[in-house]
Design a protein around this motif. Structure first.
Motif, PDB file in Angstrom:
ATOM      1  N   UNK A 161       0.839  -1.212   0.000  1.00 30.46           N
ATOM      2  CA  UNK A 161       0.000   0.000   0.000  1.00 30.46           C
ATOM      3  C   UNK A 161       0.866   1.252   0.000  1.00 30.46           C
ATOM      4  N   UNK A 162       1.952   1.250   0.829  1.00 32.21           N
ATOM      5  CA  UNK A 162       2.841   2.409   0.866  1.00 32.21           C
ATOM      6  C   UNK A 162       3.515   2.631  -0.486  1.00 32.21           C
ATOM      7  N   UNK A 163       3.901   1.538  -1.158  1.00 34.14           N
ATOM      8  CA  UNK A 163       4.518   1.662  -2.481  1.00 34.14           C
ATOM      9  C   UNK A 163       3.569   2.369  -3.448  1.00 34.14           C
ATOM     10  N   UNK A 164       2.326   1.884  -3.473  1.00 27.61           N
ATOM     11  CA  UNK A 164       1.365   2.447  -4.428  1.00 27.61           C
ATOM     12  C   UNK A 164       1.053   3.907  -4.091  1.00 27.61           C
ATOM     13  N   UNK A 165       0.835   4.190  -2.796  1.00 26.15           N
ATOM     14  CA  UNK A 165       0.504   5.561  -2.413  1.00 26.15           C
ATOM     15  C   UNK A 165       1.670   6.510  -2.688  1.00 26.15           C
ATOM     16  N   UNK A 166       2.890   6.029  -2.470  1.00 24.63           N
ATOM     17  CA  UNK A 166       4.055   6.869  -2.734  1.00 24.63           C
ATOM     18  C   UNK A 166       4.169   7.192  -4.218  1.00 24.63           C
ATOM     19  N   UNK A 167       4.028   6.176  -5.081  1.00 25.06           N
ATOM     20  CA  UNK A 167       4.112   6.391  -6.528  1.00 25.06           C
ATOM     21  C   UNK A 167       3.006   7.341  -6.988  1.00 25.06           C
ATOM     22  N   UNK A 168       1.779   7.119  -6.500  1.00 24.28           N
ATOM     23  CA  UNK A 168       0.664   7.986  -6.890  1.00 24.28           C
ATOM     24  C   UNK A 168       0.882   9.406  -6.396  1.00 24.28           C
ATOM     25  N   UNK A 169       1.454   9.548  -5.177  1.00 18.95           N
ATOM     26  CA  UNK A 169       1.729  10.878  -4.635  1.00 18.95           C
ATOM     27  C   UNK A 169       2.680  11.648  -5.530  1.00 18.95           C
ATOM     28  N   UNK A 170       3.772  10.999  -5.929  1.00 20.09           N
ATOM     29  CA  UNK A 170       4.773  11.681  -6.749  1.00 20.09           C
ATOM     30  C   UNK A 170       4.219  12.009  -8.134  1.00 20.09           C
ATOM     31  N   UNK A 171       3.456  11.071  -8.712  1.00 21.60           N
ATOM     32  CA  UNK A 171       2.866  11.338 -10.029  1.00 21.60           C
ATOM     33  C   UNK A 171       1.841  12.473  -9.947  1.00 21.60           C
ATOM     34  N   UNK A 172       1.013  12.447  -8.903  1.00 22.76           N
ATOM     35  CA  UNK A 172       0.008  13.505  -8.733  1.00 22.76           C
ATOM     36  C   UNK A 172       0.672  14.855  -8.482  1.00 22.76           C
ATOM     37  N   UNK A 180      -3.112  10.885   1.144  1.00 22.60           N
ATOM     38  CA  UNK A 180      -2.641  10.886   2.529  1.00 22.60           C
ATOM     39  C   UNK A 180      -3.728  10.379   3.479  1.00 22.60           C
ATOM     40  N   UNK A 181      -4.971  10.755   3.208  1.00 25.24           N
ATOM     41  CA  UNK A 181      -6.072  10.293   4.059  1.00 25.24           C
ATOM     42  C   UNK A 181      -6.342   8.809   3.817  1.00 25.24           C
ATOM     43  N   UNK A 182      -6.394   8.404   2.534  1.00 22.50           N
ATOM     44  CA  UNK A 182      -6.679   7.005   2.194  1.00 22.50           C
ATOM     45  C   UNK A 182      -5.628   6.062   2.760  1.00 22.50           C
ATOM     46  N   UNK A 183      -4.377   6.503   2.788  1.00 25.55           N
ATOM     47  CA  UNK A 183      -3.291   5.647   3.249  1.00 25.55           C
ATOM     48  C   UNK A 183      -3.242   5.539   4.768  1.00 25.55           C
ATOM     49  N   UNK A 184      -3.979   6.413   5.472  1.00 18.96           N
ATOM     50  CA  UNK A 184      -3.925   6.424   6.923  1.00 18.96           C
ATOM     51  C   UNK A 184      -2.743   7.196   7.476  1.00 18.96           C
ATOM     52  N   UNK A 185      -2.011   7.930   6.605  1.00 20.33           N
ATOM     53  CA  UNK A 185      -0.870   8.711   7.075  1.00 20.33           C
ATOM     54  C   UNK A 185      -1.338   9.905   7.912  1.00 20.33           C
ATOM     55  N   UNK A 186      -2.538  10.420   7.627  1.00 24.28           N
ATOM     56  CA  UNK A 186      -3.134  11.470   8.455  1.00 24.28           C
ATOM     57  C   UNK A 186      -4.480  10.956   8.956  1.00 24.28           C
ATOM     58  N   UNK A 187      -5.013  11.514  10.060  1.00 25.90           N
ATOM     59  CA  UNK A 187      -6.268  11.006  10.622  1.00 25.90           C
ATOM     60  C   UNK A 187      -7.417  11.062   9.608  1.00 25.90           C
ATOM     61  N   UNK A 188      -8.357  10.104   9.705  1.00 26.29           N
ATOM     62  CA  UNK A 188      -9.459  10.044   8.728  1.00 26.29           C
ATOM     63  C   UNK A 188     -10.357  11.277   8.726  1.00 26.29           C
TER      64      UNK A 188
END
Length: 548
Positions: A315-326, A339-347
């Motif tokens: 999940x972290x791999x995918x979110x990181x790649x999507x973050x950089x592309x976005x 960031x919200x979907x990954x749980x890195x920040x509170x829901x």
């Protein structure tokens, strides 16, 4: 309770802080602010001193405090999401300069670990260390078959020193978190806890050897990166034997150019190696500073020192790649949503506010030429912004950020025009297509086929157990419902008792009416008694009828 050795160590630490003029920093904390007037009584404040900036004073104090504090400062320098830039830059200058321990002591440690004299394993052993650091030092040698090796040996007593210094670090961190105005935001106790895990991992050389073996398998026969071989027969928790490598330190740019090595190719290969380790292998070398990287005359990288390794979840791999592309598409809302979907920040984080904060940080970056945009500094700024929205510390992302900063700095040192985005974007886009496309779906399905097939014979038994459990739940629910009904409704015996009692009283009242008053029942008393008996008997009959 603090022992005498710790007390002496604490006194020495305070003396070093005072010597470097850091008493001002201490007295500026909330705890000691009422006592700031004391500094005017200290003799060294009576004469004007020409002190360097406080980041330089902190660096020099850490150097004087010893190798464990130096290593802590080095790791702390990577937490640019927590520290001011000037302090992080100064701590990055810390060097692990530690005098070596004697070659005879190293020999004794090795022979004890192997359970035999060195001469039975090595034809040659150099008692003068090739390199010395805070945790271990390295000696060269040659196996019986003529293979040149290096022997890495842990410093004697290092675990006890680390344990004592960590206890003091935790004491300082708790005080800072409680009394320093920025203590809660910077979370010093969590920072020390991260350091504790890292430093103890580096104390196990078998763990480091296992990391090296995994990286070697991942890059076997590669023309971009070479990982030296581990000799497991002679590797122990405090001794590691590894193939000796030869190459030019990557920081010696002029020597590399003299060998005819393309600086552009080296820079681009470094970026490709990093993204391959992160996204293909999910196992990346997280201590890629220039001292751990060499280059062969062919232009192939050689890596050493595998004590710190990073991994990411899928999940972290995918979110990181999507973050950089976005980010590079300026889709800041998608960055906030990820960031919200990954749980890195509170829901409960407001996406629109987070989006606005990310835009504020990111837009100035795009004013620069593409080749000057820093991936690493973007991640630093992004994490700093996310911390304002209560982003929890993600140790795996901290390692990634540190490694990316190292790789990016190294790549641009070799080739200043390196366009990191142009090099990395096609790789990430290809990886995303493989993960979310038909090919990725087919590969994930195929990986799960064997584990699913292994469970197929058990399916009838699993289904039977599920049905039995469901039936048991139904029976239990029916029993509880009946029990509840019995508790909530009056019993039949109570209803019958009311009806019989009411009927009896009505009959008695009727007998009084029929027989009339007599010698033992005066007329007035008979009238009152008959009336009351009718009323009570009627009430009981009506109550019994309503309840029933």
């Amino acid at each position: 309770m603090m022992g005498p050795l710790q007390a002496l160590r604490l006194l020495r630490i305070n003396w070093i802080l005072l010597r470097h003029g850091l008493d001002e920093v201490i007295l500026a904390t909330h705890l000691f602010r009422p006592l700031r007037w004391i500094k005017y009584l200290l003799p060294w404040h009576w004469v004007q001193r020409d002190l360097p900036p406080y980041p330089a004073r902190i660096r020099r104090a850490l150097e004087d405090l010893g190798p464990i504090f130096v290593k802590f400062g080095q790791i702390l320098s990577t937490r640019r999401d927590l520290l001011p830039d000037d302090l992080a830059n100064e701590l990055a200058k810390l060097q692990d300069r530690v005098p070596p321990f004697s070659g005879e002591l190293a020999r004794a440690i090795i022979e004890k670990a192997w359970g035999r004299p060195i001469e039975e394993v090595l034809d040659q052993f150099d008692p003068v260390p090739l390199a010395s650091a805070s945790i271990a030092q390295v000696h060269t040698g040659r196996l019986k078959d003529g293979t040149e090796v290096v022997v890495k040996v842990l410093r004697p007593g290092i675990e006890r020193i680390i344990r004592q210094d960590l206890a003091l670090m935790y004491t300082f961190a708790r005080l800072a978190q409680r009394y320093w105005k920025d203590g809660r935001r910077l979370r010093p106790v969590e920072v020390v806890s991260e350091y504790e895990k890292t430093i103890y991992d580096e104390l196990d050389l078998q763990r480091e050897a296992a990391n090296a073996s995994q990286l070697r398998r991942n890059w076997l026969n590669s023309q971009m990166l070479y990982i030296p071989e581990v000799y497991w027969d002679w590797t122990r928790p405090n001794v590691m034997v590894m193939e000796r490598i030869y190459g030019t330190p990557v920081s010696e740019v002029e020597q590399l150019k003299a060998q005819g090595i393309s600086m552009r190719l080296l820079g681009e290969r470094g970026v490709e190696i990093f993204f391959t380790q992160v996204f293909r292998d999910n196992f990346f070398h997280a201590d890629m500073h220039p001292g751990n990287i060499f280059v062969e005359p062919s232009g192939r990288y050689i890596s050493i020192d595998f004590g710190i390794i990073g991994t990411l979840t899928a999940e972290d791999q995918r979110y990181l790649a999507e973050n950089l592309l976005a980010f590079f598409e300026r889709d800041y809302r998608r960055v906030a949503e990820l960031h919200v979907e990954s749980g890195w920040v509170p829901p409960g984080t407001r996406v629109d506010e987070f989006e606005s904060a990310i835009r504020t940080v990111s837009e100035p970056i795009f004013e620069k030429p593409l080749a000057e945009i820093s991936f690493g500094h973007f991640l630093v700024r992004l994490f700093q912004t996310a911390r304002r929205f209560n982003m929890e510390i993600q140790p795996q992302l901290v390692l990634l950020e540190k490694t990316l900063l190292n790789i990016e700095g190294l790549g641009r040192q070799l080739y200043p025009e390196l366009d990191l985005w142009t090099t990395a974007k096609p790789y990430m886009e290809r990886w995303m297509r493989e993960q979310v496309g038909l090919r990725g779906l087919a590969e994930r399905t195929w990986r799960n086929v064997y584990s699913i097939a292994d469970q197929v014979p058990e399916l009838p038994l699993v289904a039977y157990r599920m049905l039995m459990a469901y039936d048991k739940q139904l029976r239990h629910a029916e029993f509880e419902r009946a029990k509840l009904q019995r508790e909530e409704s009056p019993s039949t015996a109570a209803i019958a008792l009311r009806a019989i009692g009411g009927a009896t009283l009505v009959i008695c009242a009727t007998l009084i009416l029929v027989l009339g008053p007599g010698q033992w029942l005066p007329e007035h008393l008979a009238l009152v008694l008959m009336t009351l008996t009718y009323l009570v008997g009627g009430w009981l009959l009506i109550a019994a009828a309503r309840t029933a």
